[in-house]
Design an enzyme around this catalytic site. Structure first.
Site, PDB file in Angstrom:
ATOM      1  N   LYS A  80       0.867  -1.173   0.000  1.00  9.76           N
ATOM      2  CA  LYS A  80       0.000   0.000   0.000  1.00  9.76           C
ATOM      3  C   LYS A  80       0.904   1.224   0.000  1.00  9.76           C
ATOM      4  O   LYS A  80       2.060   1.139   0.443  1.00  9.76           O
ATOM      5  CB  LYS A  80      -0.860  -0.018   1.283  1.00  9.76           C
ATOM      6  CG  LYS A  80      -2.116   0.783   1.179  1.00  9.76           C
ATOM      7  CD  LYS A  80      -3.297  -0.056   0.704  1.00  9.76           C
ATOM      8  CE  LYS A  80      -4.553   0.771   0.593  1.00  9.76           C
ATOM      9  NZ  LYS A  80      -5.709   0.004   0.160  1.00  9.76           N
ATOM     10  N   GLY A 180     -26.089   1.184   2.861  1.00  8.81           N
ATOM     11  CA  GLY A 180     -25.176   1.836   1.915  1.00  8.81           C
ATOM     12  C   GLY A 180     -25.522   1.440   0.496  1.00  8.81           C
ATOM     13  O   GLY A 180     -25.426   0.266   0.129  1.00  8.81           O
ATOM     14  N   GLY A 182     -24.256   2.919  -2.392  1.00  9.03           N
ATOM     15  CA  GLY A 182     -23.316   3.590  -3.284  1.00  9.03           C
ATOM     16  C   GLY A 182     -22.946   2.683  -4.447  1.00  9.03           C
ATOM     17  O   GLY A 182     -23.767   1.915  -4.951  1.00  9.03           O
ATOM     18  N   HIS A 183     -21.697   2.756  -4.864  1.00 11.79           N
ATOM     19  CA  HIS A 183     -21.253   1.992  -6.040  1.00 11.79           C
ATOM     20  C   HIS A 183     -21.546   0.504  -5.900  1.00 11.79           C
ATOM     21  O   HIS A 183     -22.127  -0.110  -6.781  1.00 11.79           O
ATOM     22  CB  HIS A 183     -19.750   2.204  -6.254  1.00 11.79           C
ATOM     23  CG  HIS A 183     -19.423   3.573  -6.739  1.00 11.79           C
ATOM     24  ND1 HIS A 183     -19.144   4.608  -5.890  1.00 11.79           N
ATOM     25  CD2 HIS A 183     -19.368   4.070  -7.989  1.00 11.79           C
ATOM     26  CE1 HIS A 183     -18.903   5.700  -6.602  1.00 11.79           C
ATOM     27  NE2 HIS A 183     -19.044   5.398  -7.877  1.00 11.79           N
ATOM     28  N   VAL A 184     -21.139  -0.090  -4.795  1.00  9.19           N
ATOM     29  CA  VAL A 184     -21.321  -1.537  -4.626  1.00  9.19           C
ATOM     30  C   VAL A 184     -22.759  -1.864  -4.224  1.00  9.19           C
ATOM     31  O   VAL A 184     -23.376  -2.784  -4.772  1.00  9.19           O
ATOM     32  CB  VAL A 184     -20.343  -2.108  -3.563  1.00  9.19           C
ATOM     33  CG1 VAL A 184     -20.514  -3.611  -3.451  1.00  9.19           C
ATOM     34  CG2 VAL A 184     -18.902  -1.773  -3.911  1.00  9.19           C
ATOM     35  N   TYR A 186     -25.571  -0.466  -4.785  1.00  9.55           N
ATOM     36  CA  TYR A 186     -26.548  -0.402  -5.876  1.00  9.55           C
ATOM     37  C   TYR A 186     -26.511  -1.695  -6.715  1.00  9.55           C
ATOM     38  O   TYR A 186     -27.546  -2.313  -6.969  1.00  9.55           O
ATOM     39  CB  TYR A 186     -26.277   0.821  -6.772  1.00  9.55           C
ATOM     40  CG  TYR A 186     -27.085   0.768  -8.039  1.00  9.55           C
ATOM     41  CD1 TYR A 186     -28.442   1.090  -8.030  1.00  9.55           C
ATOM     42  CD2 TYR A 186     -26.517   0.341  -9.241  1.00  9.55           C
ATOM     43  CE1 TYR A 186     -29.209   0.991  -9.183  1.00  9.55           C
ATOM     44  CE2 TYR A 186     -27.270   0.238 -10.400  1.00  9.55           C
ATOM     45  CZ  TYR A 186     -28.612   0.561 -10.367  1.00  9.55           C
ATOM     46  OH  TYR A 186     -29.372   0.448 -11.507  1.00  9.55           O
TER      47      TYR A 186
END
Ligand code: NAD
Length: 367
Positions: A80, A180, A182-184, A186
């Protein structure tokens, strides 16, 4: 804090510090383990209060990536990076190109990607200076938005968890609470709706709620009420640490399977608390590995179909974890760590088999 003491604590291989006065770049790359392959992990840009805080974060996050890659059966290690700075005000093309040059200098031991505070556009600047970067847009041959693949992995992982806990092959008719959207969240709702599940949803952002209500006929609950909802499965897909001593006693679902990272506030005590309550919990970094699988697919030339197909493997991985946890009488998070460490150890044994060195053309030298 001594850097070497910090590295010894979780057995890190390498930490590299970069600074460039022209661009203002201050970055740290941590490579936790390269037993299985080059270290892959995102680049976080954050306004850390101290250098020590940045170092602590990059060491913690890079170790997590070793486990995530190992459990996803990818031939990658864990790494990382962090750029110390304000992602709203300190970004520039030259800052990311400078970062890219430093990454190039690591010779492929670390491959970067986007993370909190960085974007596809930033990675495209990095790409001007190095090939050791993933998370490039589809238009430039990259993997693009990982969320559909992450959501697919969560969906198959949820099916595995339901099969183990409830003996059902399908999610049809089950009440699934999604926190939640959001992107995932949905895309997960989309898969669940197609499978005939009933959706109970919560999000802070009204337009996201409206979208899933309109498209998938979801029932809405307040953001603080989702834990108490009458549901069979709970899917945390928002922030971390939402499974804690306050929320776990309120959850009526017998399955927890969602996309969020670092769901357990305390890895050991809340893993145990969930197990003692008779809930089957899908360890976060095993069930949400679709995102990593997606970017990892960029390394050998991106293929969307292959990424989706690899994400289906999350089903079997979770079953292995659940069987081990059951046999050993331990929590699933603990069992996941054992499965990941086992793979790292087994791959390292392969290195005992001698292979001639590769020459600069990538061919094996003849003896
Ligand atoms: P996102 O930012 O697109 O969506 C998060 C959503 O959660 C937002 O709509 C936000 O309004 C909502 N939210 C925040 N706090 C909430 C609360 N208290 N109650 C209800 N809703 C709340 O993020 P995402 O990309 O969908 O990722 C979701 C989670 O999955 C994150 O924890 C992320 O780290 C993890 N994850 C994502 C991917 C990926 O491919 N995007 C891969 C692996 C893990």
């Amino acid at each position: 804090m001594s850097v070497f003491t910090a590295m010894e604590e979780k057995d890190h291989e390498q930490v590299a510090f970069f600074r460039d006065s022209d661009t203002g770049l201050k970055a740290i790359v941590a490579i936790h383990d390269t037993t299985i392959g080059p270290a892959l992990g995102g680049c976080r840009m954050w306004d850390y209060a101290t250098d020590e805080e940045a170092l602590k974060d990059v060491l913690r996050l890079s170790r997590g990536m070793s486990y995530k890659a190992a459990i996803a059966n990818l031939n990658l290690g864990g790494g990382k990076s962090v750029i110390i700075g304000n992602s709203k005000t300190d970004k520039s093309e030259m800052l990311f190109r400078s970062f890219g040059r430093f990454i190039e200098g690591l010779g492929g031991r670390y491959i970067t990607a986007e993370d909190v505070g960085t974007s596809v556009k930033d990675m495209e600047w990095v790409r001007m200076e190095t090939d050791y970067v993933t998370g490039i847009s589809r238009a430039l041959g990259g993997s693009g938005d990982p969320s559909p693949v992450t959501a697919r992995g969560v969906y198959v992982g949820m099916k595995a968890t339901v099969k183990k806990q409830l003996g059902k092959e399908s999610l049809a008719g089950l009440k699934v609470g999604v926190q939640g959207l959001g992107h995932v969240g949905y895309y997960l709702c989309k898969y669940l709706n197609e499978a005939g599940a009933k959706l109970i949803v919560a999000d802070l952002y009204e337009p996201s709620v409206k979208r899933v209500v309109d498209e998938f006929n979801a029932e809405v609950v307040g953001v603080d009420d989702i834990y108490d909802a009458d549901m069979d499965v709970y899917a945390p897909c928002a922030m971390g640490a939402t499974l804690n001593s306050d929320t776990i006693p309120r959850i009526k679902a017998s399955v927890i399977a969602g996309a969020a990272n670092n769901q357990l506030e305390s890895e050991s005590s809340h893993d145990r608390m969930i197990r003692e309550k008779g809930i089957l919990y899908a360890p976060d970094y095993a069930i949400n590995a679709g995102g990593l699988i997606n970017v990892a697919n960029e390394i050998d030339g991106y293929n969307r179909e292959r990424a989706f197909s690899q994400a289906e493997g999350i089903y079997d991985t979770l079953m292995t974890i659940y069987d081990l946890a059951e046999n050993e009488g331990i929590g699933n998070q603990e069992a996941a760590a054992i499965v990941a460490e086992y793979r790292m150890k087994e791959v390292s044994k392969l290195k005992d088999i001698h292979l001639p060195r590769k020459n600069v053309m990538g061919k094996r030298d003849q003896f």
